[in-house]
Design an enzyme around this catalytic site. Structure first.
Site, short mmCIF file in Angstrom:
data_model
loop_
_atom_site.label_atom_id
_atom_site.label_comp_id
_atom_site.label_asym_id
_atom_site.label_seq_id
_atom_site.Cartn_x
_atom_site.Cartn_y
_atom_site.Cartn_z
N LYS A 11 68.94 -7.89 89.95
CA LYS A 11 70.09 -6.99 89.98
C LYS A 11 70.56 -6.72 88.56
CE LYS A 11 73.35 -10.20 88.77
NZ LYS A 11 74.13 -10.18 87.50
N PRO A 96 63.56 -13.22 84.04
CA PRO A 96 63.79 -14.30 83.06
C PRO A 96 64.99 -15.15 83.42
CG PRO A 96 64.49 -12.18 82.17
CD PRO A 96 63.79 -11.88 83.46
N GLY A 98 68.34 -17.14 82.77
CA GLY A 98 69.44 -16.92 81.85
C GLY A 98 69.52 -15.50 81.35
N GLY A 99 69.00 -14.55 82.15
CA GLY A 99 68.97 -13.16 81.74
C GLY A 99 70.03 -12.28 82.36
N GLY A 102 70.12 -12.42 87.97
CA GLY A 102 70.30 -13.05 89.27
C GLY A 102 69.04 -13.62 89.89
N SER A 105 69.60 -16.79 92.11
CA SER A 105 70.42 -16.41 93.25
C SER A 105 69.63 -15.58 94.25
CB SER A 105 71.64 -15.61 92.78
OG SER A 105 72.49 -16.41 91.98
N ASP A 138 77.02 -14.91 93.21
CA ASP A 138 76.33 -13.65 93.48
C ASP A 138 75.22 -13.79 94.52
OD1 ASP A 138 74.65 -15.09 91.85
OD2 ASP A 138 74.30 -13.49 90.39
#
Length: 272
Positions: A11, A96, A98-99, A102, A105, A138
């Site tokens: 997302k 990736p 830490g991008g 999401g 999630s 999220d």
């Protein structure tokens, strides 16, 4: 034995306004989530050799099983299993870590949806979304599976029809920890919400986390400054991914060629 292969989508946040900080430390937000036609590949393989619904996961390095959101999602469903199957889940990561896209999630939400059906849990989408919130703010959006305007901590979702755009993702060579951004004293926490009518107006698409991220992560600032010379550049979530939106595919392709000189990138063509 049965196998299901699916895409666990990424997302982007077209807008992220931080309205205030609650007493419990969480932040009230107003954000616009857009699903992307791109993400991680997840392969679910089911067998009923002993019928106790064992879960195994491959595709992650240095991540304990109990710390994996996929496993945590499966455990939430366990009390509701009606048709036990063992399941092996293989994840081929493209999103990736830490991008701000999401990935974890989405993996968790995909797991909830697939296992709910194949374990015969018979939970409704609303019940799955309530369960998903236990895994992260999220995760309910990915169960919802539609572009949405979100409020609260991101769990109150209203479907929205967004303009069709080509999306160029830019991947600076670093990761961002969401908690660090929201703890930062420089984060603006008194933004005003906009009306649902204005949500579709691109002038409303601001991200309150952007100044903090640019201040704290030089690698992101370098990519942002370079791309901003010619384009309007957005930050997804708390980063690290930046993105640019295009109506014209030729312009998107041109921007991709330029961006490849400064960072990894990926172009997602719009589907009309």
């Amino acid at each position: 034995m049965e196998s299901i292969t699916t895409i666990s989508p990424a997302k982007i946040n077209l807008m992220l306004r931080v309205l205030n900080q609650r007493g419990d430390g969480y932040h009230e937000l107003q954000t616009v989530f857009k699903l992307l036609d791109w993400g991680d590949q997840m392969i679910f393989t089911f067998n009923d050799l002993d019928g106790d619904s064992k879960v195994s996961i491959t595709g992650f390095k240095n991540l304990l099983l109990e710390n994996n959101l996929i496993y945590q999602a499966s455990e939430l469903l366990r009390p509701f299993i009606q048709t036990p199957f063992n399941v092996a889940i293989d994840v081929k990561k493209s999103i990736p870590q830490g991008g701000g896209l999401g990935g974890g999630s989405s993996n968790a939400a995909t797991t909830l949806t697939i296992l709910n059906a194949h374990w015969g849990c018979q939970l409704s989408q609303e019940e799955l979304m309530a369960m998903a919130l236990k895994l992260g703010a999220d995760v309910p959006f990915f169960v919802f599976a539609h572009d949405a305007l979100a409020t609260g901590v991101g769990e109150n979702l209203s479907p929205i029809d967004l303009p069709v755009k080509h999306v160029l993702l830019l991947f600076p060579d670093c990761t961002v920890t969401t908690g660090d951004v929201f703890k930062d004293s420089k984060l603006k926490r008194n933004q005003l919400a906009v009306s649902e009518k204005l949500v579709l107006n691109e002038s409303s698409w601001i991200n309150d986390c952007l100044p903090v991220v640019l201040s704290n992560y030089p690698k992101i600032k370098k990519v942002y400054d370079g791309a901003s010379v010619d384009y309007k550049v957005y930050l997804s979530g708390t980063g690290s991914t930046l993105f640019i939106l295009f109506d014209d595919i030729s312009q998107a392709e041109k921007a991709k060629k330029m961006a490849q000189a400064i960072c990894k990138c990926h172009l997602i063509n719009a589907k009309k």
